[in-house]
Write a protein that holds these residues in place. Structure first.
Motif, PDB file in Angstrom:
ATOM      1  N   ASP A 155       0.932  -1.049   0.111  1.00 17.66           N
ATOM      2  CA  ASP A 155       0.125   0.038  -0.081  1.00 17.66           C
ATOM      3  C   ASP A 155       0.929   1.310   0.010  1.00 17.66           C
ATOM      4  OD1 ASP A 155      -2.437  -1.506   0.055  1.00 17.66           O
ATOM      5  OD2 ASP A 155      -2.416  -1.603   2.214  1.00 17.66           O
ATOM      6  N   ILE A 204       1.888   1.902  -3.592  1.00 21.60           N
ATOM      7  CA  ILE A 204       0.945   2.178  -4.366  1.00 21.60           C
ATOM      8  C   ILE A 204       0.797   3.760  -4.378  1.00 21.60           C
ATOM      9  CG2 ILE A 204      -1.467   2.237  -4.677  1.00 21.60           C
ATOM     10  CD1 ILE A 204      -1.260  -0.931  -3.885  1.00 21.60           C
ATOM     11  N   MET A 246       1.474   6.943  -6.937  1.00 23.03           N
ATOM     12  CA  MET A 246       0.380   7.986  -7.479  1.00 23.03           C
ATOM     13  C   MET A 246       1.180   9.290  -7.069  1.00 23.03           C
ATOM     14  SD  MET A 246      -3.180   6.582  -6.296  1.00 23.03           S
ATOM     15  CE  MET A 246      -3.738   4.843  -6.608  1.00 23.03           C
ATOM     16  N   ILE A 256      -5.442   7.747 -13.029  1.00 22.57           N
ATOM     17  CA  ILE A 256      -4.848   6.326 -12.964  1.00 22.57           C
ATOM     18  C   ILE A 256      -5.864   5.511 -13.765  1.00 22.57           C
ATOM     19  CG2 ILE A 256      -3.555   6.670 -10.874  1.00 22.57           C
ATOM     20  CD1 ILE A 256      -5.876   4.892  -9.659  1.00 22.57           C
ATOM     21  N   ILE A 313      -7.426   1.757 -13.718  1.00 26.17           N
ATOM     22  CA  ILE A 313      -7.538   0.389 -13.097  1.00 26.17           C
ATOM     23  C   ILE A 313      -8.630  -0.464 -13.669  1.00 26.17           C
ATOM     24  CG2 ILE A 313      -6.958   1.322 -10.967  1.00 26.17           C
ATOM     25  CD1 ILE A 313     -10.105   1.326 -10.041  1.00 26.17           C
ATOM     26  N   THR A 330     -11.246  -5.138  -8.891  1.00 24.58           N
ATOM     27  CA  THR A 330      -9.798  -5.203  -8.434  1.00 24.58           C
ATOM     28  C   THR A 330      -9.626  -4.911  -7.076  1.00 24.58           C
ATOM     29  OG1 THR A 330      -7.709  -4.566  -9.298  1.00 24.58           O
ATOM     30  CG2 THR A 330      -9.397  -2.809  -9.225  1.00 24.58           C
ATOM     31  N   TYR A 340      -6.679   0.558  -4.544  1.00 24.60           N
ATOM     32  CA  TYR A 340      -6.299   1.638  -5.602  1.00 24.60           C
ATOM     33  C   TYR A 340      -7.193   2.891  -5.657  1.00 24.60           C
ATOM     34  CZ  TYR A 340      -4.068  -2.959  -7.226  1.00 24.60           C
ATOM     35  OH  TYR A 340      -3.525  -3.999  -7.270  1.00 24.60           O
ATOM     36  N   CYS A 393      -6.825   5.036  -2.544  1.00 25.20           N
ATOM     37  CA  CYS A 393      -5.652   5.799  -2.433  1.00 25.20           C
ATOM     38  C   CYS A 393      -5.661   7.011  -3.433  1.00 25.20           C
ATOM     39  CB  CYS A 393      -4.298   4.876  -3.011  1.00 25.20           C
ATOM     40  SG  CYS A 393      -2.881   5.733  -2.517  1.00 25.20           S
ATOM     41  N   VAL A 419      -9.769   8.505 -11.783  1.00 24.30           N
ATOM     42  CA  VAL A 419      -9.744   7.242 -11.864  1.00 24.30           C
ATOM     43  C   VAL A 419     -10.479   6.838 -13.184  1.00 24.30           C
ATOM     44  CG1 VAL A 419     -10.295   4.949 -10.952  1.00 24.30           C
ATOM     45  CG2 VAL A 419      -9.644   6.741  -9.422  1.00 24.30           C
ATOM     46  N   ILE A 466      -2.579   0.483 -13.211  1.00 23.84           N
ATOM     47  CA  ILE A 466      -2.303  -0.518 -12.400  1.00 23.84           C
ATOM     48  C   ILE A 466      -3.209  -1.929 -12.450  1.00 23.84           C
ATOM     49  CG2 ILE A 466      -2.394  -1.234  -9.820  1.00 23.84           C
ATOM     50  CD1 ILE A 466      -2.698   1.868  -8.992  1.00 23.84           C
ATOM     51  N   CYS A 515      -3.689  -5.908 -11.569  1.00 23.81           N
ATOM     52  CA  CYS A 515      -3.329  -6.846 -10.402  1.00 23.81           C
ATOM     53  C   CYS A 515      -3.538  -8.240 -10.819  1.00 23.81           C
ATOM     54  CB  CYS A 515      -4.702  -6.767  -9.531  1.00 23.81           C
ATOM     55  SG  CYS A 515      -4.421  -7.605  -7.775  1.00 23.81           S
ATOM     56  N   ASP A 544       0.574  -5.313  -9.887  1.00 29.93           N
ATOM     57  CA  ASP A 544       0.538  -5.978  -8.450  1.00 29.93           C
ATOM     58  C   ASP A 544       0.355  -7.443  -8.352  1.00 29.93           C
ATOM     59  OD1 ASP A 544      -0.109  -6.214  -5.850  1.00 29.93           O
ATOM     60  OD2 ASP A 544      -1.435  -4.739  -5.516  1.00 29.93           O
TER      61      ASP A 544
END
Length: 414
Positions: free
Chosen positions: A112, A115, A119, A130, A132, A136, A140, A143, A151, A192, A194, A225
């Motif tokens: 964490d 991450i 950012m 970001i 994503i 997930t 993310y 944060c 996002v 990001i 995962c 990740d």
């Protein structure tokens, strides 16, 4: 603008479309990192860091009691600030993951922290974003909100019925959709991924990751990740791509396969320029001495061998858990969703008639298991593509037996 602390011979060269100075916020590139007392000297009469020279003050109680489990920790130099670099730990990680050396490794307080740092160094608040791929890991988005960055969501593709009618579903990364998102929004600075996914348990093929790394219209960083990577089999890690791609960073942890969630040690693996930027930005003593001491022991050859043995046992237990869950199909438990590449499985609870995934029933079963039967799983039915789903961590065979018994009892009632 040069990166402070980075030797000239470690500059980025590949991929050709990537310029790390364009991927990192200018204020971070210009940052002169805080120099802590242990950066220069760590031996001798240490009167430079305003530490308590008389040592720690943890004493036995009035009746002489002291938890014996504390003794090895109390024998450490707890009154001294910890090593800011932890090169020995990094060397062991580099050897374990087959990367050139400690300058490819960053250590964080859990993944964490990494991450959050990514950012902060890559994405300008209130201006950039970001990307994503839900469903997930929820941190993310949390944060991103904390850091005031946007996002962009590009959901994974769910093939099959996703558990409806008892049939399993499979998640896959939509590479073309991610590229379209990049084309449509040039403020995306960090992607990001995962892998294996949480909660999907699905490994992302290296070919898909490589395709995004080579996409020359994206000038930012791709983070993969890999908290669960040791449960996914050999040759599945994106670490193998680090040598060729300076725009890649791989996140790992000692929490899962090493069984050390309590010590909070996260790992980032990348080429030295990005590692140096994270090092310049982190808090000066972010990894504590007790954590470092435990990590060193965990990364010894004998402990690594023990880790692999336990991972193999859990992989076998995963298969037996899936087989046991299948016996509950007549009571409305669907087939697992995802590829089962992690230390958990995700199964949908179906409506009483078995027609479709039922999130309301799943949540009632989840609460009844925890509050009335002492069995705690995770409700994931609110995640995209996860209607009705419960995520169940692979446990011991004894725990599995109890889980199946209790789940069968509860599903008869609810």
């Amino acid at each position: 603008m040069p990166i402070h602390g980075l030797p000239d011979n470690l500059k980025v060269t590949r991929p050709v479309h990537f310029d790390i100075e364009q991927a990192i916020r200018p204020n971070i590139l210009a940052l002169h990192p805080y120099r802590c007392a242990r950066d220069d000297y760590n031996e001798g009469i240490l009167l430079d860091a305003n530490e308590n020279a008389l040592g720690h003050s943890i004493m036995k109680t009035s009746n002489g009691d002291l938890n014996p489990n504390l003794q090895s920790t109390l024998d450490l130099d707890l009154h001294r600030y910890p090593d800011p670099s932890h090169d020995t730990i990094k060397e062991r990680i580099a050897a374990l993951r087959s990367v050139p050396g400690p300058n490819h490794i960053f250590l964080g307080v859990g993944s964490d922290e990494v991450i959050d740092l990514l950012m902060r160094v890559c994405v300008t608040p209130a201006k950039e974003k970001i990307l994503i791929t839900p469903p997930t890991y929820g941190m993310y988005g949390v944060c991103a909100q904390i850091n005031d960055v946007g996002v962009v969501k590009c959901p994974l593709e769910l093939s099959g019925n996703g558990g409806e009618g008892g049939e399993s579903g499979r998640f896959s990364l939509r590479v073309d959709e991610i590229k379209k998102a990049i084309d449509n929004d040039h403020t995306i600075k960090l992607i990001i991924l995962c892998s294996p996914g949480n909660p999907t348990g699905t490994l992302i093929p290296l070919s898909s990751i490589r395709s995004l790394l080579e996409y020359d219209r994206f000038k930012g960083i791709i983070a993969v990740d890999e908290a669960y990577i040791d449960f996914a089999g050999a040759d599945s890690s994106a670490v193998s791509l680090v040598k060729d791609y300076a725009n890649l960073i791989v996140l790992q942890t000692l929490s899962k396969s090493f069984g050390l969630a309590a010590i909070r040690l996260g790992i980032a693996i990348a080429q030295p320029p990005l590692i140096q930027i994270l090092t310049n930005t982190k808090a000066p003593y972010n990894i504590s001495t007790p954590t470092a001491n435990l990590a060193l022991s965990a990364l010894s050859p004998n402990s690594v061998s023990s880790m692999h043995d336990k991972v193999n046992t859990l992989i076998s237990s995963r298969a037996s858990l899936i087989a046991s869950l299948a016996t509950l199909a007549p009571q409305g438990l669907g087939s697992p969703i995802g590829a089962n590449d992690a230390n958990f499985v995700m199964v949908p609870v179906l409506s009483k008639d078995g027609g479709k995934a039922d999130s309301d029933r799943a949540q009632r079963i989840y609460r009844a298991l925890a509050e009335e039967n002492g069995v705690v799983v995770r409700f994931r039915g609110n995640e995209p593509g996860c209607a009705g789903c419960l995520r169940i961590t692979v446990g011991s065979e004894e725990e599995h037996k109890i889980v199946i018994e209790k789940l069968a009892e509860v599903m008869k009632i609810i």
